[in-house]
Design a protein around this motif. Structure first.
Motif, PDB file in Angstrom:
ATOM      1  N   CYS A 148     -85.163 103.716 109.468  1.00  0.00           N
ATOM      2  CA  CYS A 148     -83.996 103.051 108.909  1.00  0.00           C
ATOM      3  C   CYS A 148     -83.733 101.783 109.698  1.00  0.00           C
ATOM      4  CB  CYS A 148     -82.769 103.956 108.990  1.00  0.00           C
ATOM      5  SG  CYS A 148     -82.917 105.423 107.993  1.00  0.00           S
ATOM      6  N   SER A 149     -83.491 100.724 108.972  1.00  0.00           N
ATOM      7  CA  SER A 149     -83.148  99.491 109.670  1.00  0.00           C
ATOM      8  C   SER A 149     -81.690  99.573 110.083  1.00  0.00           C
ATOM      9  CB  SER A 149     -83.380  98.276 108.769  1.00  0.00           C
ATOM     10  OG  SER A 149     -82.570  98.377 107.623  1.00  0.00           O
ATOM     11  N   LYS A 150     -81.439  99.167 111.278  1.00  0.00           N
ATOM     12  CA  LYS A 150     -80.075  99.219 111.779  1.00  0.00           C
ATOM     13  C   LYS A 150     -79.348  97.954 111.356  1.00  0.00           C
ATOM     14  CE  LYS A 150     -81.059 102.145 115.701  1.00  0.00           C
ATOM     15  NZ  LYS A 150     -80.970 102.327 117.132  1.00  0.00           N
ATOM     16  N   LYS A 151     -78.212  98.143 110.719  1.00  0.00           N
ATOM     17  CA  LYS A 151     -77.394  97.024 110.294  1.00  0.00           C
ATOM     18  C   LYS A 151     -76.301  96.813 111.315  1.00  0.00           C
ATOM     19  CE  LYS A 151     -78.038  97.695 105.375  1.00  0.00           C
ATOM     20  NZ  LYS A 151     -77.376  97.911 104.098  1.00  0.00           N
ATOM     21  N   ALA A 152     -75.894  95.584 111.428  1.00  0.00           N
ATOM     22  CA  ALA A 152     -74.779  95.297 112.301  1.00  0.00           C
ATOM     23  C   ALA A 152     -73.526  95.900 111.688  1.00  0.00           C
ATOM     24  CB  ALA A 152     -74.607  93.789 112.467  1.00  0.00           C
ATOM     25  N   THR A 153     -72.801  96.622 112.473  1.00  0.00           N
ATOM     26  CA  THR A 153     -71.600  97.251 111.949  1.00  0.00           C
ATOM     27  C   THR A 153     -70.391  96.403 112.293  1.00  0.00           C
ATOM     28  OG1 THR A 153     -71.369  98.572 113.951  1.00  0.00           O
ATOM     29  CG2 THR A 153     -72.546  99.581 112.116  1.00  0.00           C
ATOM     30  N   VAL A 154     -69.507  96.298 111.337  1.00  0.00           N
ATOM     31  CA  VAL A 154     -68.273  95.551 111.522  1.00  0.00           C
ATOM     32  C   VAL A 154     -67.137  96.487 111.167  1.00  0.00           C
ATOM     33  CG1 VAL A 154     -66.921  93.561 110.751  1.00  0.00           C
ATOM     34  CG2 VAL A 154     -69.403  93.385 110.923  1.00  0.00           C
ATOM     35  N   ALA A 155     -66.161  96.520 112.005  1.00  0.00           N
ATOM     36  CA  ALA A 155     -65.011  97.371 111.732  1.00  0.00           C
ATOM     37  C   ALA A 155     -64.290  96.859 110.488  1.00  0.00           C
ATOM     38  CB  ALA A 155     -64.062  97.369 112.918  1.00  0.00           C
ATOM     39  N   VAL A 156     -63.988  97.754 109.573  1.00  0.00           N
ATOM     40  CA  VAL A 156     -63.273  97.371 108.361  1.00  0.00           C
ATOM     41  C   VAL A 156     -61.789  97.375 108.679  1.00  0.00           C
ATOM     42  CG1 VAL A 156     -62.798  97.936 105.965  1.00  0.00           C
ATOM     43  CG2 VAL A 156     -65.072  98.324 106.897  1.00  0.00           C
ATOM     44  N   THR A 157     -61.255  96.197 108.793  1.00  0.00           N
ATOM     45  CA  THR A 157     -59.832  96.025 109.053  1.00  0.00           C
ATOM     46  C   THR A 157     -59.250  95.137 107.972  1.00  0.00           C
ATOM     47  OG1 THR A 157     -60.156  94.065 110.423  1.00  0.00           O
ATOM     48  CG2 THR A 157     -60.201  96.190 111.557  1.00  0.00           C
ATOM     49  N   ALA A 158     -57.958  95.071 107.917  1.00  0.00           N
ATOM     50  CA  ALA A 158     -57.297  94.215 106.933  1.00  0.00           C
ATOM     51  C   ALA A 158     -57.684  92.748 107.160  1.00  0.00           C
ATOM     52  CB  ALA A 158     -55.786  94.380 107.016  1.00  0.00           C
ATOM     53  N   GLU A 159     -57.865  92.377 108.410  1.00  0.00           N
ATOM     54  CA  GLU A 159     -58.230  90.988 108.714  1.00  0.00           C
ATOM     55  C   GLU A 159     -59.635  90.673 108.204  1.00  0.00           C
ATOM     56  OE1 GLU A 159     -58.212  87.872 112.468  1.00  0.00           O
ATOM     57  OE2 GLU A 159     -58.288  90.027 112.876  1.00  0.00           O
ATOM     58  N   GLY A 219     -62.632  93.906  96.047  1.00  0.00           N
ATOM     59  CA  GLY A 219     -61.630  94.969  95.949  1.00  0.00           C
ATOM     60  C   GLY A 219     -60.246  94.470  96.336  1.00  0.00           C
ATOM     61  N   TRP A 220     -60.215  93.690  97.386  1.00  0.00           N
ATOM     62  CA  TRP A 220     -58.955  93.097  97.844  1.00  0.00           C
ATOM     63  C   TRP A 220     -58.384  92.202  96.744  1.00  0.00           C
ATOM     64  CZ3 TRP A 220     -56.884  92.822 103.088  1.00  0.00           C
ATOM     65  CH2 TRP A 220     -55.874  91.903 103.244  1.00  0.00           C
ATOM     66  N   LEU A 221     -59.238  91.349  96.162  1.00  0.00           N
ATOM     67  CA  LEU A 221     -58.782  90.406  95.150  1.00  0.00           C
ATOM     68  C   LEU A 221     -58.402  91.109  93.839  1.00  0.00           C
ATOM     69  CD1 LEU A 221     -61.354  87.547  95.790  1.00  0.00           C
ATOM     70  CD2 LEU A 221     -58.925  87.555  96.395  1.00  0.00           C
ATOM     71  N   PHE A 222     -59.103  92.184  93.493  1.00  0.00           N
ATOM     72  CA  PHE A 222     -58.718  92.960  92.314  1.00  0.00           C
ATOM     73  C   PHE A 222     -57.330  93.552  92.498  1.00  0.00           C
ATOM     74  CE2 PHE A 222     -63.282  93.504  90.931  1.00  0.00           C
ATOM     75  CZ  PHE A 222     -63.100  92.999  89.654  1.00  0.00           C
ATOM     76  N   LYS A 223     -57.077  94.076  93.679  1.00  0.00           N
ATOM     77  CA  LYS A 223     -55.780  94.693  93.963  1.00  0.00           C
ATOM     78  C   LYS A 223     -54.652  93.670  93.849  1.00  0.00           C
ATOM     79  CE  LYS A 223     -53.085  97.984  95.480  1.00  0.00           C
ATOM     80  NZ  LYS A 223     -52.697  99.065  94.631  1.00  0.00           N
ATOM     81  N   GLU A 224     -54.920  92.439  94.284  1.00  0.00           N
ATOM     82  CA  GLU A 224     -53.909  91.380  94.208  1.00  0.00           C
ATOM     83  C   GLU A 224     -53.819  90.750  92.825  1.00  0.00           C
ATOM     84  OE1 GLU A 224     -54.757  88.532  97.268  1.00  0.00           O
ATOM     85  OE2 GLU A 224     -53.720  89.726  98.792  1.00  0.00           O
TER      86      GLU A 224
END
Length: 98
Positions: A28-39, A80-85
């Protein structure tokens, strides 16, 4: 017609010569993980919005990812963010500004 008789040793050598296969170990290729935050989601939403505004027409998720230079997962997060707004709407299999 007479068939040529082969010895067991010749037959074994012949089958091993034709059965040379290599196995490839899948990793498996390792992907860079980014914390999913509101920012982070907000920044991705901005990237998606800017790509759609620059294009001026409906685009697929793949097209948005290429235009905004982000991954498809990031496009989905921002969308998803833009659909919600209520900023974007879905038209068939494409997304456009509302």
């Amino acid at each position: 017609m007479a068939e040529k008789k082969t010895t067991k040793k010749e037959a074994a050598a012949k089958t091993t010569a034709t059965k040379k296969t290599t196995t490839v170990k899948k990793t498996c290729s390792k992907k860079a993980t980014v914390a999913v935050t509101a920012e982070n989601a907000g920044f991705k939403a901005g990237d998606v919005y800017q790509a759609l505004a620059a294009a001026g027409s409906a685009m697929t998720i793949c097209e948005i990812a290429k235009t905004a230079n982000i991954s498809e997962e990031d496009v989905l997060l921002g969308a998803g963010w833009l659909f919600k707004e209520g900023k974007i709407v879905s038209v068939e299999d494409k997304v456009t500004l509302a």
